[in-house]
Design an enzyme around this catalytic site. Structure first.
Site, PDB file in Angstrom:
ATOM      1  N   LYS A  21       0.850  -1.186   0.000  1.00 15.14           N
ATOM      2  CA  LYS A  21       0.000   0.000   0.000  1.00 15.14           C
ATOM      3  C   LYS A  21       0.887   1.237   0.000  1.00 15.14           C
ATOM      4  O   LYS A  21       1.875   1.302   0.728  1.00 15.14           O
ATOM      5  CB  LYS A  21      -0.898  -0.001   1.246  1.00 15.14           C
ATOM      6  CG  LYS A  21      -1.951  -1.111   1.221  1.00 15.14           C
ATOM      7  CD  LYS A  21      -3.233  -0.686   1.910  1.00 15.14           C
ATOM      8  CE  LYS A  21      -4.326  -1.728   1.730  1.00 15.14           C
ATOM      9  NZ  LYS A  21      -4.518  -2.113   0.297  1.00 15.14           N
ATOM     10  N   ASN A  23       0.996   5.811  -0.616  1.00 13.50           N
ATOM     11  CA  ASN A  23       0.335   6.963  -0.006  1.00 13.50           C
ATOM     12  C   ASN A  23      -1.151   6.988  -0.324  1.00 13.50           C
ATOM     13  O   ASN A  23      -1.994   7.108   0.540  1.00 13.50           O
ATOM     14  CB  ASN A  23       0.995   8.253  -0.509  1.00 13.50           C
ATOM     15  CG  ASN A  23       2.311   8.477   0.221  1.00 13.50           C
ATOM     16  OD1 ASN A  23       2.335   8.513   1.448  1.00 13.50           O
ATOM     17  ND2 ASN A  23       3.398   8.538  -0.516  1.00 13.50           N
ATOM     18  N   SER A  26      -2.877   1.274  -3.744  1.00  9.10           N
ATOM     19  CA  SER A  26      -2.158   0.008  -3.533  1.00  9.10           C
ATOM     20  C   SER A  26      -1.491  -0.379  -4.844  1.00  9.10           C
ATOM     21  O   SER A  26      -1.970  -0.010  -5.927  1.00  9.10           O
ATOM     22  CB  SER A  26      -3.156  -1.070  -3.112  1.00  9.10           C
ATOM     23  OG  SER A  26      -4.092  -1.248  -4.173  1.00  9.10           O
ATOM     24  N   ASP A 140       8.458  12.551   0.522  1.00  5.32           N
ATOM     25  CA  ASP A 140       8.280  11.288   1.255  1.00  5.32           C
ATOM     26  C   ASP A 140       9.480  10.379   1.029  1.00  5.32           C
ATOM     27  O   ASP A 140       9.340   9.175   0.823  1.00  5.32           O
ATOM     28  CB  ASP A 140       6.980  10.595   0.823  1.00  5.32           C
ATOM     29  CG  ASP A 140       6.520   9.586   1.874  1.00  5.32           C
ATOM     30  OD1 ASP A 140       5.625   8.789   1.587  1.00  5.32           O
ATOM     31  OD2 ASP A 140       7.116   9.580   2.977  1.00  5.32           O
TER      32      ASP A 140
END
Ligand SMILES: C[C@H](Nc1nc(-c2c[nH]c3ncc(Cl)cc23)ncc1F)C(=O)NCC(F)(F)F
Length: 284
Positions: A21, A23, A26, A140
């Site tokens: 999964k 952000n 999936s 991220d």
């Protein structure tokens, strides 16, 4: 050739297994097999999972971002697959069988030595330098979002939170702070929701620590929570201790990335040069 195909027909996309999964969606392992004889290529397909945060608009941005990135150190875009009559879409990417850096480090401790970690670090730096030339901030950067293409090549992935820095500013202010684990966030990102290339540099410092500690720090959440508690309560963040056997020059790099003042943090090109220098010395 099939490789420059950007439109994948859903009827030829065979589901194989779940990969994980991300952000906003999936990712599944699929085989694109138009001939129906299992000779088609394996691909990683990211499906949007609309929930309160993520919308089709966010996902479309992620697709647009990845589709313009052409770099050896960034996961390759293959195309899109529309289904339900264009109502929903999936992002088709190259499939890298070694998986994410976290799993790789945990399963291959024995044959990932300092030189290999430095090689991976320099490749992530080059990928981030490339992103910066296009004014993208990843937002991220973490070992979980780095893919292992081979034992000597890693690639940056998961551009779900990537933003473009406006031409007249040096940072991007996020309105709705997402749910990203703040452990990788720079102070100004936690305190003012400000993101910049320098906040990506802070996250890169955390990735360096993950690399040199074989992601052990991440796997004992107790320590992570304590550090996050210290940090989010505005106490001076006790910088992460040097991982065992980590060369002092590498730990110094991490500390440069964790300068509280983002102007004092090095840029990715400087980090890349410093890593190359350390690699030369490691060779002797
Ligand atoms: C949500 C998805 N999660 C996972 N993906 C894969 C994966 C293996 N091989 C892969 N090849 C291409 C892609 Cl895009 C993913 C994988 N393995 C485990 C996962 F939990 C993901 O994108 N993670 C970010 C990153 F790609 F960096 F690992």
């Amino acid at each position: 050739a099939q490789h420059d195909q950007t439109l994948f027909e859903e009827r030829h996309l065979r589901y194989i297994s779940p990969l994980g999964k991300g952000n906003f969606g999936s990712v599944e392992l699929c085989r694109y097999d138009p001939l129906g004889d299992n000779t088609g290529e394996l691909v990683a397909v990211k499906k949007l999972q609309p929930n309160k945060q993520s919308t089709l608009e966010d996902f479309q941005k992620e697709v647009n971002t990845l589709s313009v990135l052409h770099c050896d150190y960034i996961v390759k875009y293959r195309g899109v697959c529309y289904s339900m009559g264009r109502l929903s879409m999936s992002l088709v990417m190259e499939y890298l069988p070694h998986g994410s850096l976290i799993g790789y480090l945990e399963n291959n401790r024995h044959n990932v030595n300092t030189r290999r970690m430095l090689l991976f670090a320099s490749q992530i730096c080059k990928g981030m330098e490339y992103l910066q030339t296009l004014r993208y901030i990843h937002r991220d950067l973490a070992a979980r979002n780095i893919l292992v293409a081979s034992e000597s090549l890693v690639k940056i992935a998961d551009f779900g939170l990537t933003k473009i820095i406006p031409f007249d500013k040096e940072y991007y202010r996020v309105t709705q702070p997402g749910e990203s684990p703040i452990f990788w966030y720079a102070p100004e990102s936690i305190n003012d929701s400000k993101f910049s290339h320098k906040s990506d540099v802070w996250s890169f410092g955390i990735v360096l620590h993950e690399l040199f500690s074989y992601c052990d720090m991440v796997s004992n959440p107790k320590r992570v929570r304590i550090i996050v508690f210290l940090f989010t309560n505005d106490l001076f963040m006790s910088l992460l201790p040097s991982p065992p056997h980590c060369p002092s020059k590498v730990y110094n790099l991490m500390k440069q990335c964790w300068a509280y003042d983002f102007d004092e943090r090095p840029c990715f090109s400087s980090l890349g040069n410093q890593i190359e220098t350390i690699m030369q010395e490691e060779r002797k």
